[in-house]
Design a protein around this motif. Structure first.
Motif, mmCIF file in Angstrom:
data_model
loop_
_atom_site.group_PDB
_atom_site.id
_atom_site.type_symbol
_atom_site.label_atom_id
_atom_site.label_comp_id
_atom_site.label_asym_id
_atom_site.label_seq_id
_atom_site.Cartn_x
_atom_site.Cartn_y
_atom_site.Cartn_z
ATOM 1 N N LEU A 140 5.307 56.942 27.133
ATOM 2 C CA LEU A 140 5.506 57.984 28.133
ATOM 3 C C LEU A 140 4.547 57.810 29.310
ATOM 4 N N ILE A 141 3.298 57.481 29.001
ATOM 5 C CA ILE A 141 2.308 57.286 30.063
ATOM 6 C C ILE A 141 2.682 56.087 30.929
ATOM 7 N N GLY A 142 3.062 54.981 30.293
ATOM 8 C CA GLY A 142 3.451 53.783 31.034
ATOM 9 C C GLY A 142 4.649 54.024 31.932
ATOM 10 N N ILE A 143 5.659 54.721 31.413
ATOM 11 C CA ILE A 143 6.871 55.007 32.182
ATOM 12 C C ILE A 143 6.569 55.972 33.328
ATOM 13 N N ARG A 144 5.756 56.978 33.061
ATOM 14 C CA ARG A 144 5.396 57.955 34.112
ATOM 15 C C ARG A 144 4.663 57.274 35.268
ATOM 16 N N PHE B 191 12.845 60.759 29.656
ATOM 17 C CA PHE B 191 11.806 61.542 28.984
ATOM 18 C C PHE B 191 12.370 62.278 27.765
ATOM 19 N N ALA B 192 13.590 62.760 27.873
ATOM 20 C CA ALA B 192 14.210 63.498 26.771
ATOM 21 C C ALA B 192 14.423 62.601 25.554
ATOM 22 N N VAL B 193 14.891 61.392 25.787
ATOM 23 C CA VAL B 193 15.134 60.456 24.673
ATOM 24 C C VAL B 193 13.838 60.131 23.948
ATOM 25 N N ILE B 194 12.769 59.853 24.706
ATOM 26 C CA ILE B 194 11.471 59.552 24.082
ATOM 27 C C ILE B 194 10.953 60.774 23.332
ATOM 28 N N GLY B 195 11.151 61.958 23.929
ATOM 29 C CA GLY B 195 10.708 63.192 23.286
ATOM 30 C C GLY B 195 11.444 63.517 22.005
ATOM 31 N N LEU B 196 12.633 62.945 21.841
ATOM 32 C CA LEU B 196 13.424 63.191 20.630
ATOM 33 C C LEU B 196 13.070 62.245 19.480
ATOM 34 N N ILE B 197 12.273 61.244 19.747
ATOM 35 C CA ILE B 197 11.900 60.281 18.694
ATOM 36 C C ILE B 197 11.255 60.975 17.490
ATOM 37 N N PRO B 198 10.312 61.911 17.684
ATOM 38 C CA PRO B 198 9.763 62.618 16.519
ATOM 39 C C PRO B 198 10.824 63.382 15.727
ATOM 40 N N ILE B 199 11.799 63.955 16.427
ATOM 41 C CA ILE B 199 12.869 64.699 15.747
ATOM 42 C C ILE B 199 13.684 63.748 14.874
ATOM 43 N N ILE B 200 13.970 62.568 15.415
ATOM 44 C CA ILE B 200 14.696 61.554 14.633
ATOM 45 C C ILE B 200 13.878 61.163 13.417
ATOM 46 N N ARG B 201 12.589 61.061 13.592
ATOM 47 C CA ARG B 201 11.685 60.736 12.483
ATOM 48 C C ARG B 201 11.771 61.791 11.385
ATOM 49 N N PHE C 94 3.509 65.727 19.614
ATOM 50 C CA PHE C 94 2.649 65.492 20.777
ATOM 51 C C PHE C 94 3.504 64.914 21.907
ATOM 52 N N ALA C 95 4.311 63.906 21.567
ATOM 53 C CA ALA C 95 5.154 63.230 22.570
ATOM 54 C C ALA C 95 6.237 64.160 23.106
ATOM 55 N N THR C 96 6.771 65.025 22.260
ATOM 56 C CA THR C 96 7.797 65.965 22.690
ATOM 57 C C THR C 96 7.233 66.952 23.702
ATOM 58 N N MET D 222 4.672 66.365 25.677
ATOM 59 C CA MET D 222 4.493 65.592 26.906
ATOM 60 C C MET D 222 5.813 65.421 27.656
ATOM 61 N N SER D 223 6.867 65.116 26.919
ATOM 62 C CA SER D 223 8.184 64.927 27.538
ATOM 63 C C SER D 223 8.659 66.194 28.241
ATOM 64 N N ILE D 224 8.485 67.330 27.582
ATOM 65 C CA ILE D 224 8.885 68.612 28.185
ATOM 66 C C ILE D 224 8.081 68.866 29.457
ATOM 67 N N THR D 225 6.790 68.551 29.430
ATOM 68 C CA THR D 225 5.940 68.716 30.617
ATOM 69 C C THR D 225 6.453 67.870 31.775
ATOM 70 N N PHE D 226 6.797 66.616 31.476
ATOM 71 C CA PHE D 226 7.316 65.719 32.519
ATOM 72 C C PHE D 226 8.673 66.200 33.049
ATOM 73 N N ILE D 227 9.513 66.686 32.159
ATOM 74 C CA ILE D 227 10.834 67.170 32.578
ATOM 75 C C ILE D 227 10.698 68.384 33.490
ATOM 76 N N ILE D 228 9.806 69.305 33.127
ATOM 77 C CA ILE D 228 9.567 70.478 33.974
ATOM 78 C C ILE D 228 9.098 70.045 35.360
ATOM 79 N N TYR D 229 8.194 69.069 35.389
ATOM 80 C CA TYR D 229 7.687 68.572 36.683
ATOM 81 C C TYR D 229 8.805 67.943 37.500
ATOM 82 N N GLU D 230 9.718 67.232 36.844
ATOM 83 C CA GLU D 230 10.827 66.591 37.557
ATOM 84 C C GLU D 230 11.823 67.609 38.095
#
Length: 427
Positions: A247-251, A373-383, A403-405, A407-415
């Motif tokens: 997430l950090i690298g992509i952001r 961001f949503a797809v990466i944030g869903l990885i824990p849910i898949i886990r 933690f990643a979810t 972060m993803s929500i934070t990035f989505i809100i910012y977008e």
């Protein structure tokens, strides 16, 4: 030809890293028991002061501390055989039984010196390359303090690098992830520590490479991160070393002025594949090396636990089973896990966020970024779905993968929101 060269370099890196990590464990096993005995005794006394599972904060599930795994880890560390170090670290044997708790069996191991009678072969227990040497100078309480300080310092370094490079939103997202996963409880259990250290260190490397636009080197970072996750982790929140650095690298890539439109998506997919290759590959190597060195088929020791981790005693209603595996983890997040005040605070956050999105929403939202961001944030849910039974039984530490979810929500809100409008209206 370029692809062949790159794949070859990944394979070479994997082999070199695997050999180095095995040699580290073997070297660790060569430390004589007499050198660690005194501090191990102090550690055993500390562990017996509490049950193997206990809450640091009453009625807060997120504060549950797991000393069960810590007791086993120390038991394994003490029982390494310096005369046969390779076989010893592969078997990972320790003394246990059915009459007492694991912390008591650790004390009995130190007082009575019984023969180890239980194997924990399916994991590397690589954390002993730190835990065993540290016990030559420190007791477990001091080790907890040391790792707590390390997490704080490394988090500070990561935050500093992000702010210095103008990644304020990313710094906020990481901080939100730390708070949501109640990082203040992490140093109280070795089992929780490893993924936070690995996640933060990997994130720092990613920030350095991303700021230099050296994205071609990121693949090496993620394959090693996957290997180290398999080496250190006890199946807790293993996806952290993938999702948070990714997430950090992509952001950072999104924030840079010029990039190929498809580059972020290709990079994310590549990093995920390489991390998974490192993670699974390192685990398979443990079983292969063990089969060769120990001279027996170790796969049955592994397979017997797969069903337990995935479906276990699945409910008659499959939907409810998987829904609970997800919900139990979500409700451990801060502030939801902190009683009525926490739930009220969570409700206020939802209302305020909804208001900001509704009033200050961008006219032209980049949906591709949001999907990323949503797809990466869903990885824990898949886990949680894949390891359904494990996610239900151990939600009090597996929830930290979210933690990643966060972060993803934070990035989505910012977008979604328009910062310039907010500044003009001053909210």
């Amino acid at each position: 030809m370029k692809i062949v060269h790159r794949v070859s370099s990944y394979v070479i890196l994997f082999v070199i890293t695997c050999v180095a990590l095995v040699m580290l464990l073997v070297a660790t096993a060569k430390i004589p028991k007499t050198a660690i005995r005194e501090n191990m005794l102090k550690s055993a006394e500390l562990l017996e002061e509490n049950n193997v599972f206990f809450n640091l904060t009453p009625k807060v599930r997120a504060s549950k501390i797991d000393r069960y795994a810590d007791s086993i880890l120390l038991n394994i560390a003490y029982n390494y055989d310096s005369e046969h170090p390779l076989k010893s670290v592969l078997w990972s044997k320790y003394y246990s039984g059915i009459d007492y708790s694991e912390n008591t069996y650790l004390r009995l191991t130190l007082s009575d010196n019984p023969e180890p009678n239980t194997q924990y072969l399916r994991y590397w227990h690589g954390s002993n390359v730190l835990v065993r040497p540290l016990h030559t100078i420190l007791s477990l309480k001091q080790i907890y303090i040391l790792f707590g300080i390390m997490i704080l310092l490394i988090f500070g370094v990561l935050t500093y690098l992000l702010i210095k490079s103008g990644q304020y939103v990313t710094a906020v997202a990481v901080t939100a992830g730390m708070a949501a996963t109640s990082v203040w409880y992490v140093p109280y259990s070795l089992e929780y520590v490893w993924m936070y250290l690995l996640m933060l260190i990997t994130s720092i490397v990613v920030v350095v490479f991303a700021n230099r636009k050296q994205y071609s080197r990121m693949g090496y970072v993620f394959i090693v991160a996957g290997m180290l996750t398999s080496y250190f982790d006890f199946l807790t929140a293993e996806t952290l070393s993938l999702t948070v650095p990714m997430l950090i690298g992509i952001r950072i890539l999104f924030s840079q002025e010029k990039y190929d439109e498809g580059k972020p998506y290709k990079k994310a997919a590549t990093w995920a594949i390489l991390w998974l290759a490192g993670y699974v590959g390192m685990w398979v190597m443990k079983w292969m090396i063990s089969s060769i060195v120990l001279g027996e088929n170790v796969l049955p020791y592994v397979v017997e636990h797969i069903k337990e981790r995935t479906v276990g005693d699945m409910y008659s209603n499959v939907f409810l089973f998987y829904a609970e595996s997800i919900w139990r983890n979500i409700t451990c997040l801060f502030p939801l896990a902190y009683g009525i005040p926490g739930k009220i605070l969570f409700g206020i956050l939802i209302v305020v966020t909804t208001y900001i999105i509704f009033v200050y929403r961008k006219k032209n939202v980049d949906k591709k970024r949001i999907w990323m961001f949503a797809v990466i944030g869903l990885i824990p849910i898949i886990r949680y779905i894949v390891l359904g039974n494990h996610s239900i039984l151990h939600s009090t530490f597996t929830y930290r993968a979210l933690f990643a979810t966060v972060m993803s929500i934070t990035f989505i809100i910012y977008e979604v929101i328009d910062i310039t409008i907010m500044r003009r209206k001053r909210i």
